[in-house]
Design an enzyme around this catalytic site. Structure first.
Site, short mmCIF file in Angstrom:
data_model
loop_
_atom_site.label_atom_id
_atom_site.label_comp_id
_atom_site.label_asym_id
_atom_site.label_seq_id
_atom_site.Cartn_x
_atom_site.Cartn_y
_atom_site.Cartn_z
N HIS A 43 0.83 -1.23 0.00
CA HIS A 43 0.00 0.00 0.00
C HIS A 43 0.85 1.27 0.00
CE1 HIS A 43 -3.72 -2.15 0.37
NE2 HIS A 43 -3.38 -2.72 1.51
N ASP B 98 -2.51 -10.45 -2.68
CA ASP B 98 -3.15 -10.03 -1.43
C ASP B 98 -4.61 -9.70 -1.71
OD1 ASP B 98 -2.20 -8.69 1.45
OD2 ASP B 98 -3.92 -7.64 0.55
N HIS C 284 -6.20 -7.16 -0.85
CA HIS C 284 -6.38 -5.74 -1.11
C HIS C 284 -5.56 -5.29 -2.32
CE1 HIS C 284 -7.17 -6.32 3.24
NE2 HIS C 284 -8.21 -5.54 2.96
N ASP D 103 -4.81 -12.89 2.99
CA ASP D 103 -6.08 -12.40 3.53
C ASP D 103 -7.25 -12.69 2.59
OD1 ASP D 103 -4.83 -10.58 1.87
OD2 ASP D 103 -5.02 -8.88 3.22
ZN LIG Z 1 -4.39 -7.15 2.41
#
Ligand SMILES: [Zn+2]
Length: 343
Positions: A160, A196, A198, A285
């Site tokens: 991120h 991931d 996200h 995740d």
């Molecule tokens: Zn994540």
């Protein structure tokens, strides 16, 4: 497979995460690494070694110097302002208030450099971020030297983190720093495949106008999931980078059959790009019991993911990102490596 790990990653333990209107114990906790390394030992995945120091030069090849300086002094300045809790931003430049110069006060600087408010800073943050990138760089050097795969057990995660922004538990973009390292050591093209849950917004942003790094991300649809403001399918790169960013936003409840279709498409894109190295931003995740995500992958699915990645046939670096079902994170992350090694 070689694993690069340091017990010192335990030293980052923030106390607070702003979640659902409350300050809770952070999902991104030191125990995540404990479970992974324990499982790696149980499963005899391979040699485990510590990181070498790599200094700041590889970081400054990706991140702005003023941002890194901010990370270095943020906690000191937060304390100097008389604040007693952990450092959490509460105001940002926004559409109607895009901002002028970078503010002087720490509260303004936090808003300037943070992309979200869940990630608290404390006295350990900067050192932890430096250690994490050293883990990644040590692992990428091993792949470059030997051609054999390696796993960087990074914590905090990195995908991120953008050129000059932190958030989503990330401060230095470990996969971006690793990709740049491979290029600086002579590679022509590197692919970063982010699995991931996200969207890897930081990685996309960093390489968005470049054609030497192909970035691909499978993730929860940003209409419904963090980071909400990036990760849509029509974001395909800009200028020189047009066509070198690929997003696969997937709906809540996505199961492995649907997810694996997207993975196979991404793998075909990687093959077409013909990179010298593949870097996997490895988040688990996507697991069905993850507390902050909404896909339904099962533990055995991670074996199959590893096998599919192996069949691409490239020198491969795995870099740890997210995964917050802490008791299962070891099984799930190590299953990817097992699936890869055994394919
Ligand atoms: Zn994540």
């Amino acid at each position: 497979m070689l694993i690069v790990h340091s017990d010192a990653t335990r030293d980052r333990r923030t106390l607070t995460e702003l979640f659902a209107g409350q300050l809770v114990a952070p999902f991104e906790c030191p125990e995540r690494v404990d479970y992974i390394i324990e499982r790696a030992r149980t499963e005899s995945i391979g040699e485990i070694r510590g990181p070498d120091e790599h200094g700041l030069e590889p970081v400054l090849a990706i991140h702005d110097a003023d941002y890194i300086d901010f990370l270095r002094v943020a906690w000191r300045d937060w304390q100097a302002a008389g604040y007693e809790g952990e450092a959490i931003p509460n105001i940002w430049p926004t559409r109607r208030m895009p901002g002028g110069p970078i503010p002087r006060h720490i509260e303004g600087r936090l808003g300037y450099y943070a992309l979200a408010g869940e990630t608290s800073l404390n006295a350990d943050t900067f050192e932890a971020a430096l250690l994490s990138k050293d883990i990644a760089l040590t692992a990428v050097d091993q792949v470059l030297d030997s051609g054999a795969p390696a796993f960087a057990l990074c914590r905090p995660p990195g995908h991120h983190a953008a050129r000059d922004q932190y958030g989503g538990y990330c401060f230095i973009n470990n996969v971006a720093v690793s990709a740049q390292r491979a290029l600086d050591r002579g590679h022509q093209r590197v692919a970063i495949l982010d699995i991931d849950f996200h969207h890897g917004n930081g990685t996309q942003d960093i390489f968005y106008e470049r054609s030497d790094v192909l970035t691909l991300s499978l993730h929860g649809d940003p209409m419904d999931e963090f980071p909400y403001f990036l990760g849509f399918a029509n974001e395909t790169g800009r200028g020189e980078g047009e066509g070198y960013n690929v997003n696969y936003p997937l709906p809540s409840g996505t199961d492995y059959a649907r997810w694996a279709q997207a993975l196979d498409d991404a793998i075909a894109r990687v093959r077409d790009f013909a990179p010298d190295m593949l870097i996997i931003a490895l988040g688990v995740d996507t697991f069905e019991n993850d507390p902050i995500s909404s896909f339904t992958l099962q533990s055995d699915d991670y074996l199959d993911i590893g096998a599919r990645l192996k069949r691409i046939g490239l020198p491969t670096l795995f870099v740890m990102e997210g995964g917050y079902a802490v008791e299962e994170i070891g099984v799930n992350a190590i299953n990817v490596l097992k699936g890869f090694d055994n394919a």
